[in-house]
Design a protein around this motif. Sequence first.
Motif, PDB file in Angstrom:
ATOM      1  N   GLU A 156      65.651 -62.303  36.697  1.00 26.54           N
ATOM      2  CA  GLU A 156      67.084 -62.474  36.860  1.00 26.54           C
ATOM      3  C   GLU A 156      67.399 -63.899  37.296  1.00 26.54           C
ATOM      4  OE1 GLU A 156      69.748 -58.744  38.461  1.00 26.54           O
ATOM      5  OE2 GLU A 156      67.606 -58.811  38.579  1.00 26.54           O
ATOM      6  N   SER A 157      68.657 -64.265  37.152  1.00 25.07           N
ATOM      7  CA  SER A 157      69.122 -65.557  37.620  1.00 25.07           C
ATOM      8  C   SER A 157      68.777 -65.728  39.110  1.00 25.07           C
ATOM      9  CB  SER A 157      70.631 -65.609  37.418  1.00 25.07           C
ATOM     10  OG  SER A 157      71.108 -66.872  37.681  1.00 25.07           O
ATOM     11  N   ASP A 177      65.630 -63.829  28.226  1.00 26.20           N
ATOM     12  CA  ASP A 177      65.776 -62.988  27.036  1.00 26.20           C
ATOM     13  C   ASP A 177      64.448 -62.310  26.701  1.00 26.20           C
ATOM     14  OD1 ASP A 177      66.014 -61.940  24.464  1.00 26.20           O
ATOM     15  OD2 ASP A 177      67.392 -63.523  23.822  1.00 26.20           O
ATOM     16  N   LEU A 178      64.387 -61.018  26.961  1.00 27.55           N
ATOM     17  CA  LEU A 178      63.141 -60.294  26.729  1.00 27.55           C
ATOM     18  C   LEU A 178      62.755 -60.266  25.259  1.00 27.55           C
ATOM     19  CD1 LEU A 178      63.727 -57.449  29.287  1.00 27.55           C
ATOM     20  CD2 LEU A 178      61.705 -58.896  29.226  1.00 27.55           C
ATOM     21  N   ILE A 204      70.608 -51.338  37.034  1.00 28.08           N
ATOM     22  CA  ILE A 204      69.884 -51.269  38.305  1.00 28.08           C
ATOM     23  C   ILE A 204      70.925 -51.454  39.400  1.00 28.08           C
ATOM     24  CG2 ILE A 204      68.034 -52.262  39.682  1.00 28.08           C
ATOM     25  CD1 ILE A 204      66.927 -53.557  37.166  1.00 28.08           C
ATOM     26  N   GLY A 214      72.669 -52.341  43.013  1.00 28.16           N
ATOM     27  CA  GLY A 214      72.419 -53.402  43.980  1.00 28.16           C
ATOM     28  C   GLY A 214      72.247 -54.751  43.327  1.00 28.16           C
ATOM     29  N   GLU A 252      76.692 -53.161  42.245  1.00 30.04           N
ATOM     30  CA  GLU A 252      76.283 -54.198  43.194  1.00 30.04           C
ATOM     31  C   GLU A 252      76.621 -53.837  44.633  1.00 30.04           C
ATOM     32  OE1 GLU A 252      77.048 -58.297  41.265  1.00 30.04           O
ATOM     33  OE2 GLU A 252      78.031 -56.741  40.093  1.00 30.04           O
ATOM     34  N   LEU A 278      64.837 -53.259  34.007  1.00 26.56           N
ATOM     35  CA  LEU A 278      65.317 -54.346  33.162  1.00 26.56           C
ATOM     36  C   LEU A 278      65.329 -53.904  31.703  1.00 26.56           C
ATOM     37  CD1 LEU A 278      66.100 -57.202  34.001  1.00 26.56           C
ATOM     38  CD2 LEU A 278      63.765 -57.930  33.514  1.00 26.56           C
TER      39      LEU A 278
END
Lengths: 373, 354
Positions: free
Chosen positions: A59-60, A230-231, A288, A290, A357, A270
Amino acid sequence: MTESTDITLDRSGAAPKSDVVLEVDNLTVEFPTDDGAVQAVRGVSYQLRRGDALGIVGESGSGKSVTSLAVLGLLPKTARVKGSVKLLGEELIGKPEKEYAKLRGNKLAMIFQDPLTSLNPVYTVGYQIAEAILAHHDVSKKAARDRAIDLLKTVGIPFPEQRVDNYPHEMSGGMRQRVVIAIAMANDPDVIIADEPTTALDVTVQAQVLEALEAARNETGAAMVLITHDLGVIAGHADRICVMYAGKLVEKGSIDDVFYRPRMPYSLGLLGSLPRLDESGKDRLTPIVGSPPSLLNLPPGCPFTPRCPLAQDVCEQEEPGLYPTGDPEHVAACHFHERLVGVSSSDLFRPISVDTEDLTAADLAPVDLEGQK
Amino acid sequence: MTAPTSLGKPEPEATKAEPVLSVRNLVKHFPVRSRGLVRRKIGDVHAVCDVSFDLNERETLGLVGESGCGKTTTGRVLLNLVKATSGQVMYQGKDLTKMSASDMRPLRRDLQIVFQDPFASLDPRMTINEIVAEPLRIHGQYGSSEKGRGQVRELLRTVGLNPEHGNRYAHEFSGGQRQRIGIARALALRPKVLVLDEPVSALDVSIQAGVINLLEDLQAELGLSYLFISHDLSVIRHIADRVAVMYLGRIVETAPVEQLFRTAAHPYTQALISAIPLPDPQKERTRKRILLTGDVPSPVNPPSGCRFRSRCPKFANELSEGERQKCVNEVPALVDRGEGHRSACHYAEAMKLI
Ligand SMILES: Nc1ncnc2c1ncn2[C@@H]1O[C@H](COP(=O)(O)OP(=O)(O)OP(=O)(O)O)[C@@H](O)[C@H]1O
Ligand SMILES: Nc1ncnc2c1ncn2[C@@H]1O[C@H](COP(=O)(O)OP(=O)(O)OP(=O)(O)O)[C@@H](O)[C@H]1O
Ligand code: SF4
Ligand SMILES: [Mg+2]
Ligand SMILES: [Mg+2]
């Protein structure tokens, strides 16, 4: 002009394992701030073998760029870097900047998201590629220019004989990035580090640039570290993958192992959050809950605990190491990695739509995996 | 609200029901001016060119294409936020493009837009409550402060946010939360149509998923129609019922979503689908890519005939000189050439890519 011939390559006999070109061991990076130290990278280790492509996702803010900048010796002076980074057996951490600069653009090449950070607006692209060659090789200007044209052709730039005299602003974003790849190739590097090299580009242009990157690897035999969120890009262009979370590697393995048999709940989550181009039907996505923790004053324990549907008390107390799973090359940082065998993301995560979140996994009823309560 | 059942999600294009919104031959040119004092007009950006489509009730129409192809401009012209150069946008029997700002006012309630980052244009000194209340106040629907506050709380709850956080400022929220606030604001006046302009493009995937789920739920509960703008075909496949693919200002193909992915007929759509990396290593290894050469031409001076011809692999590799003449001289119409859906290529040919 500096002369550094290929003799250096023959010294690779001195490397511990001749196969390993880049070895990162227990790398940590902290940034002191007024509020305390930002622990951007917390003990990252990986080995890059000759010709291999290693993808890093996360993630960022998870520390992907800082890890790579540390390897390249490009962090600001304020950063506190510890651990070891060896290129062909040679320790890089603590190297004087002058020597580091010599390695970059020679054995160690880099490609960033914005090609304009690497290109000089006042020189033609041909001049800049030739400069890169001349900086490390004793060849004539004519030979350097010819090589520049060759390299432009390799990275798929049409009419390279004309394009070689273009200035960067006369080219599109995708073409500029291919010029950067040509420069990266210029000195037959051992390692190319590419940080989000296609993130700013349209997909059809991204496909061209990734193709250029493959061509560069084929021609130079360089190993590559490919950083991206990018997966899909990783799936097509890497042999192995590291998943980063809160400054740590939380899963590492072959791409097949990690994509088809993830053993860390974050990796699984993810994959389950991704809308799929290749699947019809309208299966709900599973976010996900949080958000990632602040890297200031991290609490003890597994950093994924608040978001993890599997979390138990032990997760809050002990940070899991990278445990081997079925395959010893496939490691995962989860106390309960064994419970993830055969589990899909929709077994573990919920298809909720409220503001994830603001929630933690504990706000939802615990998941009911087979074999546990 | 209308009957929720039968109209549900029509797969075939031929639904008898009236579309909510009908766009016909929409054109938008932006003038290009010379530098210097006089700033003469020296040309036009052909941002949107002869675009037509219908948006049906409770439907998500995905508008997809690469940077600069005219998606945002289409969305804005559609809502009359930018004046059309020509063409029609029919809503409830009225042509929006002909309406003045004051005539538009009552219709604004029905037609709302959500931007990629709704806060880029908002006052950072406003609380979330104030931001969401603003459209209610403008349209005189806030009522007593008790009623108004109640409405705002309800809206925040609808988009999955904690109403207790209404007194916070925008900068205290993350990207995904801000996007929810933008949606709450757009929902305040109980619209029928939402234009969603890249609503999840800036978000990390684990957060993006929750916002996509929310949009799906809202559509089902409130009977909304979405024009969903995105450059990401994976998101479009997931959320859209029908898709329109744009290239350089024109729609080049339109089809129900599954049909588009099974039988893409336009060479651009084919290249686009094939360029998207799949998060599946085995599929990626065996996939064939259609690589395009060259760059998108300038919209100031688009190619004659088919705008895609300068990058079209079919034009370059498969067509005879005689066949190419047609691509150079004739604009291909957006019609069904036997694939079961419409595409704008003289030599359209269905292809399965994934
Ligand atoms: N110079 C700096 N001073 C303080 N903190 C920093 C500095 N550079 C990076 N950080 C912090 O280090 C953490 C890791 O950042 P990094 O740029 O490596 O993330 P990333 O994984 O590359 O994210 P992205 O996907 O957004 O590029 C972040 O929390 C960031 O804010
Ligand atoms: N106000 C304006 N004045 C002049 N040209 C404009 C204006 N707005 C848009 N354009 C041009 O119109 C074309 C279409 O732009 P638009 O923003 O609609 O594209 P888009 O598909 O939304 O792209 P993106 O994916 O980058 O958001 C572009 O060439 C753009 O430069
Ligand atoms: S009309 Fe011609 S140039 Fe255009 S997409 Fe079809 S084959 Fe290619
Ligand atoms: Mg980064
Ligand atoms: Mg746009």
